[in-house]
Design an enzyme around this catalytic site. Structure first.
Site, short mmCIF file in Angstrom:
data_model
loop_
_atom_site.label_atom_id
_atom_site.label_comp_id
_atom_site.label_asym_id
_atom_site.label_seq_id
_atom_site.Cartn_x
_atom_site.Cartn_y
_atom_site.Cartn_z
N SER A 1 2.97 -33.06 -10.77
CA SER A 1 4.73 -33.09 -11.29
C SER A 1 5.42 -32.66 -12.71
O SER A 1 4.12 -32.36 -13.43
CB SER A 1 5.14 -34.26 -11.29
OG SER A 1 6.35 -35.27 -11.36
N TYR B 1 2.91 -43.77 -13.20
CA TYR B 1 2.63 -42.35 -12.28
C TYR B 1 2.26 -41.46 -13.16
O TYR B 1 2.16 -40.07 -13.26
CB TYR B 1 4.32 -42.72 -11.60
CG TYR B 1 4.16 -40.67 -10.56
CD1 TYR B 1 3.87 -41.15 -9.04
CD2 TYR B 1 5.26 -40.11 -10.92
CE1 TYR B 1 3.60 -39.92 -8.18
CE2 TYR B 1 5.20 -38.94 -10.99
CZ TYR B 1 4.39 -39.20 -9.02
OH TYR B 1 4.86 -37.51 -8.17
#
Length: 274
Positions: free
Chosen positions: A142, A155
Site C-alpha cells: 500500500s 495496518y
C-alpha cells in the site's frame, strides 16, 4: 511477464482489488486462475464472471490463518492444475483506530492476514516455483507501506513489513528465475475501506485502475508499482520534505479538531519534535 497462457493464483480474490486483478488477468489472456478467499459464495460469483470470458477458474475457499489447510490446498492445486506462474498476494484487512484505543483482536487479525497469511502462501508457492525455476510473485502492499498515517498504525506496520519482505525475496529468489514485485495502491474505493473514515483531500482510485497498473507493471517487470499521481507526489514529498508530509498527514487524518490543535500547541512548545 506476459500473462497469456499462464496460470495465476490470487488471494483476496472474492472482492475489491483481488477481484479486479483476477478479471483483468482473465481479459489479458490468462489460461487459468486459482481464486483464494474465505467466502466461497463470492468466489463462485467471481469464477462465473471469469469463465464467461473463456478462462478456466478454480476456487479455493481458505482462511490464510489456517496454515495446515492452506498447505494441503496448495499441494492439491499444484497437483491438479499444474505449475503456478504468477502469485498475487492480495488478501488483507484494515482496522482504523487511534493507537491508544486499538483493540488487540483487530491488531492480531491484521498481522495474521496481511503479513502471516502472505508469508505462508509465498513460502508454499515459492518453493515449488524454485523447483520449476520460473515464476513471478506480486505482494500487494500500500502507499501506507511507504508513508505511515495516524489512526492506521498496525495496518501501516504490516504494509511496511510487506515491502521489506518483498525486497529481501527479490534478491534471494533471483537465482531461481523468480521475480518478486510490490504493488502499492493508494486509497482504493472498495468494500474494505467504505466503513473507514477517509483522509481529507485524498481522491480514491478504483480497483480497475489498480489492476491495470499491475498488468502494466508486470509487462515492464517493475520492482515496485505505484498507482496514481497522488502516490508519486506523496513519495516524492516524503523524500524531499518528510516533516512537511507529516504535517499534511496530521491535518488530513480523521482526528478531532481538538487533538489537532493540541498537537500543534505541543509542537510549538517544543514538547514534540519533528
Amino acid at each position: 511477464m506476459n500473462i497469456q497462457g499462464k496460470t495465476a493464483l490470487i488471494t483476496g480474490a472474492s472482492r475489491g482489488i483481488g477481484r479486479a486483478i483476477a478479471l483483468e488477468l482473465a481479459q489479458q489472456g490468462a489460461k487459468r486462475l486459482l481464486l483464494v478467499a474465505r467466502d466461497a459464495d463470492r468466489l463462485a460469483e467471481v469464477a462465473a464472471e471469469i469463465e464467461a470470458l473463456g478462462v478456466e477458474a478454480a476456487i479455493l475457499p481458505l482462511d490464510l490463518a489456517q496454515i495446515v489447510e492452506v498447505n494441503i490446498a496448495i499441494a492439491q492445486a499444484w497437483r491438479d492444475y499444474g505449475q503456478i506462474h504468477l502469485l498475487v498476494n492480495c488478501a488483507g484487512v484494515a482496522h482504523q483506530a487511534p493507537f491508544l484505543k486499538s483493540q488487540l483482536p483487530d491488531v492480531q487479525q491484521e498481522i495474521a492476514i496481511n503479513l502471516m497469511g502472505m508469508y505462508t502462501m509465498t513460502r508454499l508457492v515459492a518453493r515449488r516455483m524454485a523447483t520449476q525455476r520460473e515464476g513471478t510473485i506480486v505482494n500487494v502492499s500500500s502507499l501506507m507501506g511507504k508513508i505511515a498515517a495516524p489512526t492506521m498504525a498496525t495496518y501501516s506496520a504490516t504494509k511496511f513489513a510487506i515491502l521489506g519482505f518483498t525486497q529481501a525475496l527479490r534478491g534471494e529468489l533471483a537465482d531461481y528465475n523468480i521475480r518478486v514485485m510490490a504493488l502499492l495502491p493508494s486509497l482504493t474505493d472498495t468494500d474494505m475501506v467504505r466503513d473507514l473514515k477517509w483522509f481529507r483531500w485524498v481522491v480514491p482510485t478504483t480497483s480497475q485502475k489498480v489492476a491495470q497498473a499491475l498488468v502494466a507493471g508486470l509487462q515492464k517487470e517493475s520492482p515496485e508499482i505505484l498507482v496514481g499521481w497522488q502516490s508519486h507526489l506523496a513519495v516524492w514529498c516524503n523524500r524531499i520534505a518528510p516533516w512537511l508530509l507529516e504535517k499534511v498527514l496530521l491535518l488530513a487524518a480523521p482526528l478531532s479538531r481538538y487533538k489537532q490543535k493540541r498537537y500543534h500547541r505541543l509542537r510549538e512548545a517544543g514538547v514534540i519534535s519533528r
